[in-house]
Design an enzyme around this catalytic site. Sequence first.
Site, PDB file in Angstrom:
ATOM      1  N   ASP A  81      27.289  27.499 -20.420  1.00  0.00           N
ATOM      2  CA  ASP A  81      27.449  26.111 -20.002  1.00  0.00           C
ATOM      3  C   ASP A  81      28.458  25.458 -20.971  1.00  0.00           C
ATOM      4  OD1 ASP A  81      26.762  23.487 -18.963  1.00  0.00           O
ATOM      5  OD2 ASP A  81      25.585  23.222 -20.791  1.00  0.00           O
ATOM      6  N   ASP A  83      29.129  21.425 -21.422  1.00  0.00           N
ATOM      7  CA  ASP A  83      28.732  20.149 -22.046  1.00  0.00           C
ATOM      8  C   ASP A  83      27.437  20.293 -22.851  1.00  0.00           C
ATOM      9  OD1 ASP A  83      30.320  17.622 -20.391  1.00  0.00           O
ATOM     10  OD2 ASP A  83      30.376  19.624 -19.544  1.00  0.00           O
ATOM     11  N   GLY A 171      28.993  22.427 -14.875  1.00  0.00           N
ATOM     12  CA  GLY A 171      28.774  21.437 -13.822  1.00  0.00           C
ATOM     13  C   GLY A 171      29.644  20.212 -14.068  1.00  0.00           C
ATOM     14  N   LYS A 215      25.795  28.323 -10.627  1.00  0.00           N
ATOM     15  CA  LYS A 215      25.762  29.068 -11.901  1.00  0.00           C
ATOM     16  C   LYS A 215      25.074  30.417 -11.687  1.00  0.00           C
ATOM     17  CE  LYS A 215      26.101  25.065 -14.943  1.00  0.00           C
ATOM     18  NZ  LYS A 215      26.097  24.713 -16.358  1.00  0.00           N
TER      19      LYS A 215
HETATM   20 MG   LIG Z   1      25.050  21.130 -20.702  1.00  0.00          MG
END
Ligand SMILES: [Mg+2]
Length: 290
Positions: A81, A83, A171, A215
């Site tokens: 991921d 962020d 995302g 994902k």
């Molecule tokens: Mg994150």
Amino acid sequence: MTQTAILIAAPGQLHPTLAEALRSAWGGAPLRWLAPGEAAEFDLPEVPGNAGDVWRDLQGQGIDLAVVPAENRRKRLLLADMDSTMIGQECIDELADEAGVGAEVSAITARAMNGELDFEGALLARVALLQGLPEGILAEVLERRITLMPGGPALVATMKAHGAHAALVSGGFTAFAGPIAARLGFNESRANVLLAENGALAGDVARPILGREAKVAALEELVARLGIAEADVLAVGDGANDLGMLTRAGMGVALHAKPAVQAEARLKVNHGDLTALLYLQGYEKEAFAA
Ligand SMILES: [Mg+2]
């Protein structure tokens, strides 16, 4: 099946007496130090019945504990991921702050990442608040506000030096994921495309939206393309939309994650940085690349 217990703390915070006491209490094989004062491991015949209680007790002392199968620890695919995982911020919150709607947006982000809101709906609601911002704000925010998470460069470089493939699955937005992936040396990246018209953000993203299912789809697709097993995957993330890939990967790590994510993830890192993921795989600090 032989297991390996790994203890990880901030540098200088893992005391030999504590590590040795746990090894002794669990009847483990001799302790191996991966990084003096920071990370150590030992093998044991099975997962101890009190592992959960010991984990909680050690959390209070600033120490992460993981028990993983001793076999096949070095993973061949890193699925990360972006962020609050590979970077220290939530890009959308930083953009919103520039737009003067920061508080409104970050409140939605926090609830979405804790699984209280539907990911796609929450994303669209926040992106709509960015409508009209000059497109150039993306590069400015990237330059001035985004920082790499500690340990990330070593994580990607070391796994790649040992033949692993690295994919960033976000995302968030391609305007950030592309440059961040390039900076960290990821082989590829996937994220949502922020739409713009006449040099201004349109307040919308391209469909389909890359969320929790995307994902998992990325994991399936990459495993097939690389000809490896899901057991060969190390996935890492902090948000509710990461749980799908975290529970499917052979090693799924919740990194400084939201409470709802920690509750469901088997492996959790709350005190170490991203190099903890190298210790989980048995790499010694001396062998880290870059
Ligand atoms: Mg994150």
